[in-house]
Structures are given as C-alpha cells and as structure tokens.
Design an enzyme around this catalytic site. Sequence first.
Site, PDB file in Angstrom:
ATOM      1  CB  ALA A  66      -0.870  -0.021   1.244  1.00 49.74           C
ATOM      2  N   GLY A 112       0.412  -4.942   0.910  1.00 50.84           N
ATOM      3  CA  GLY A 112      -0.784  -4.980   0.059  1.00 50.84           C
ATOM      4  C   GLY A 112      -0.550  -5.676  -1.275  1.00 50.84           C
ATOM      5  CD  GLU A 115      -2.463  -7.342   3.128  1.00 47.47           C
ATOM      6  OE1 GLU A 115      -2.095  -6.201   2.771  1.00 47.47           O
ATOM      7  OE2 GLU A 115      -3.026  -7.564   4.203  1.00 47.47           O
ATOM      8  CD  GLU A 135       1.523  -5.433   5.725  1.00 51.60           C
ATOM      9  OE1 GLU A 135       2.322  -6.364   5.958  1.00 51.60           O
ATOM     10  OE2 GLU A 135       0.782  -5.403   4.727  1.00 51.60           O
TER      11      GLU A 135
HETATM   12  N1  COA Z   1       4.594   3.065  -0.616  1.00 49.63           N
HETATM   13  C1  COA Z   1       4.982   4.221  -1.177  1.00 49.63           C
HETATM   14  N2  COA Z   1       6.095   4.338  -1.924  1.00 49.63           N
HETATM   15  C2  COA Z   1       6.847   3.242  -2.106  1.00 49.63           C
HETATM   16  C3  COA Z   1       6.501   1.994  -1.553  1.00 49.63           C
HETATM   17  C4  COA Z   1       5.315   1.939  -0.782  1.00 49.63           C
HETATM   18  N3  COA Z   1       4.875   0.786  -0.231  1.00 49.63           N
HETATM   19  N4  COA Z   1       7.435   1.093  -1.887  1.00 49.63           N
HETATM   20  C5  COA Z   1       8.326   1.749  -2.654  1.00 49.63           C
HETATM   21  N5  COA Z   1       7.971   3.042  -2.776  1.00 49.63           N
HETATM   22  C6  COA Z   1       8.674   4.098  -3.517  1.00 49.63           C
HETATM   23  C7  COA Z   1       9.898   4.623  -2.757  1.00 49.63           C
HETATM   24  O1  COA Z   1       9.508   5.571  -1.801  1.00 49.63           O
HETATM   25  C8  COA Z   1      10.698   5.198  -3.892  1.00 49.63           C
HETATM   26  O2  COA Z   1      10.137   6.425  -4.254  1.00 49.63           O
HETATM   27  P1  COA Z   1      11.113   7.710  -4.532  1.00 49.63           P
HETATM   28  O3  COA Z   1      11.998   7.296  -5.669  1.00 49.63           O
HETATM   29  O4  COA Z   1      10.161   8.805  -4.887  1.00 49.63           O
HETATM   30  O5  COA Z   1      11.879   7.938  -3.252  1.00 49.63           O
HETATM   31  C9  COA Z   1      10.443   4.227  -5.037  1.00 49.63           C
HETATM   32  O6  COA Z   1       9.211   3.566  -4.731  1.00 49.63           O
HETATM   33  C10 COA Z   1      11.506   3.187  -5.228  1.00 49.63           C
HETATM   34  O7  COA Z   1      11.668   2.499  -4.004  1.00 49.63           O
HETATM   35  P2  COA Z   1      13.087   2.330  -3.273  1.00 49.63           P
HETATM   36  O8  COA Z   1      12.832   2.101  -1.815  1.00 49.63           O
HETATM   37  O9  COA Z   1      14.009   3.436  -3.626  1.00 49.63           O
HETATM   38  O10 COA Z   1      13.607   0.981  -3.956  1.00 49.63           O
HETATM   39  P3  COA Z   1      14.656  -0.071  -3.359  1.00 49.63           P
HETATM   40  O11 COA Z   1      14.992  -0.978  -4.482  1.00 49.63           O
HETATM   41  O12 COA Z   1      15.745   0.618  -2.637  1.00 49.63           O
HETATM   42  O13 COA Z   1      13.803  -0.905  -2.252  1.00 49.63           O
HETATM   43  C11 COA Z   1      11.876  -2.087  -1.395  1.00 49.63           C
HETATM   44  C12 COA Z   1      12.733  -1.734  -2.629  1.00 49.63           C
HETATM   45  C13 COA Z   1      10.651  -2.813  -1.890  1.00 49.63           C
HETATM   46  C14 COA Z   1      12.686  -2.989  -0.443  1.00 49.63           C
HETATM   47  C15 COA Z   1      11.499  -0.781  -0.651  1.00 49.63           C
HETATM   48  O14 COA Z   1      10.934   0.116  -1.597  1.00 49.63           O
HETATM   49  C16 COA Z   1      10.486  -0.961   0.457  1.00 49.63           C
HETATM   50  O15 COA Z   1      10.827  -1.449   1.514  1.00 49.63           O
HETATM   51  N6  COA Z   1       9.208  -0.562   0.218  1.00 49.63           N
HETATM   52  C17 COA Z   1       8.181  -0.607   1.215  1.00 49.63           C
HETATM   53  C18 COA Z   1       7.680  -2.005   1.403  1.00 49.63           C
HETATM   54  C19 COA Z   1       6.614  -2.061   2.470  1.00 49.63           C
HETATM   55  O16 COA Z   1       6.862  -1.827   3.644  1.00 49.63           O
HETATM   56  N7  COA Z   1       5.400  -2.388   2.057  1.00 49.63           N
HETATM   57  C20 COA Z   1       4.289  -2.536   2.933  1.00 49.63           C
HETATM   58  C21 COA Z   1       3.506  -1.314   2.990  1.00 49.63           C
HETATM   59  S1  COA Z   1       2.125  -1.518   4.107  1.00 49.63           S
END
Ligand code: COA
Length: 260
Positions: A66, A112, A115, A135
């Site tokens: 999400a 999400g 999910e 989460e």
């Molecule tokens: N919500 C909002 N933005 C998200 C996102 C999320 N769940 N997951 C990734 N993004 C965005 C990042 O903020 C980034 O945006 P920016 O370039 O404007 O800063 C972009 O997507 C790329 O992500 P980034 O984190 O730079 O990539 P990465 O390869 O370093 O890491 C992940 C990949 C998936 C490990 C990391 O993005 C992450 O941990 N995301 C969140 C996962 C999460 O907790 N999901 C559950 C949400 S309830």
Amino acid sequence: MNYENILSKTTNGITSITINRPKKLNALNKATIEELHEAFKAADKDKNTKVIIITGSGDKAFVAGADISEFADFNVNEGGKLAAQGQAILFDFVENLKTPVIAAVNGFALGGGLELAMACHFRIASSNAKMGLPEVSLGVIPGYGGTQRLPQLVGKGRAMEMVMTAGMIDANQALSYGLVNHVVEPDQLVPLAEKIASKIMRNSSVAIGKAIKAINANYTDGKDGYKVEIKQFGKCFGTEDFVEGTTAFLEKRKAEFPGK
Ligand code: COA
C-alpha cells in the site's frame, strides 16, 4: 475506459491488467485501488474475458505494498476505514469474482502487494520475486486480508513467522510453501500465465464460476462449503454449458461452450 495508474487490455479471451506505477514500485494508492476495482468489474462482466491476469509493470515489482505516503498521518478511524474500503472494493472483490484471476508475481510482492496476489485465485512467480508482509516493521498489521489469507495458504506457523519477522521469502521458498504454484524465469512469466489461461478457457466458464464460489465457501465464516457445493452442483444442471459439455462428450467431439 482510460486509466492513469493501470493498463488493461483484452486479447484472445484474456484480460491483462498491469499496475503501472513503476517509479513507485507499483505501490497501491487510493486511485490505483479504485481503478483496479473498475477494471476487474468490467473484465468480470465482459463476455469475451475468460481469464484475468494481473501483473506489475517494470522488472522490479509486482506491488511493493500500500502507498505508505498516503496513510502515514491517518488516525484510528481513518485506518479502519482504509482497510474496510480496500477489502470491499479490491481484495474480497477479486477473490469473489466468477472469472478466474491469476497473479503473475514479477518482483516484490510486499504488504498490500502480497495481499492482492493472495486474493487472486492462484499465483505464479518469476524467479526474482520476493514476497512478504512487512507491516509490523511500520507499526501496523496487514489490513487487506493478509492475516487471514496467508495462514490459509501457507499454514499458521509459517504465516506467524513471516508476519512477525516482517521478512521476505524468495520465489522458491514461496513455491515450497504453496504460496505460488509455479516459478519460471522472468521472461517466461506472462507466457506461462497465458498457457495456463488457455487451458482454463477450454472449460466451461459458467462451471468454473460456480467452482470458485464453492471453494471460497470453505474459507468464509458461517458458510458450509459442502452445502454451497451441493447447491452450485445442482445449478450446473440447468445451464447450456452442461448440456453442451455432456453432449459433446457423448458425441465424441470437443465442447464449444456458449460462454459466461
Ligand atoms: N509506498 C509508497 N512508496 C513506495 C513503496 C510503498 N509501499 N514502496 C516503494 N515506494 C517508492 C519509494 O519511496 C521510492 O520512491 P522515490 O523514488 O520517490 O523515493 C520508489 O518507490 C523506489 O523504491 P526504493 O525504496 O528506492 O527501492 P529499493 O529498491 O531501494 O527498495 C523495497 C525496494 C521494496 C525494499 C522498498 O521500496 C520498500 O521497503 N518498500 C516498502 C515495502 C513495504 O513496507 N510495504 C508494505 C507497505 S504496508
């Protein structure tokens, strides 16, 4: 219909829906959830759509969760509403469609994203896929059905560990858990989804819709799945597809099912 966050196209009986926010790793914001609802609803109604395939655009993510930026300042009521609305219009909605939905998990499927994949009728994954429910690392719990569907799919102990550690499993571990049905190289993911879809399409869409209902009943509180199965089985006898399927078998020819 024109969408801003997703792509949807229908070819040869398959509607392919692609979440198209690759710069945000296809994170599910409110607008994307609403567009997905519309696209799934339209595909389910469409007589030409026999199977729906959902995937993410780019080579990195199915859906990275999400959209955290949208709910970071929510209060208790807003948080509850977010989960309730999302479950109603997307997650439960997809699970209960009569058209089969295959998730082609092409990278990160987190929060999400996992999910959503779990709400689909089954999942296949590319070898670079990574799945998890992170989460609790953000101070919340999975709110789009993750605490319910993950244990259904992988068992309670594995679900507990995945949720508590907030960790990711790779595609092969997901395969060994039964979370995904097949793992292939990234360039083979959509072709495999289409191959499975073409096998599904040979069969009666009407019967498949009723089978989905009966299988889902087993996972729905207050429903007796055996009773639902008996009812849906009986209903099949009143369908054109049943007449065609049995007649074709007795005439030793391939069935031509009238459709949805
Ligand atoms: N919500 C909002 N933005 C998200 C996102 C999320 N769940 N997951 C990734 N993004 C965005 C990042 O903020 C980034 O945006 P920016 O370039 O404007 O800063 C972009 O997507 C790329 O992500 P980034 O984190 O730079 O990539 P990465 O390869 O370093 O890491 C992940 C990949 C998936 C490990 C990391 O993005 C992450 O941990 N995301 C969140 C996962 C999460 O907790 N999901 C559950 C949400 S309830």
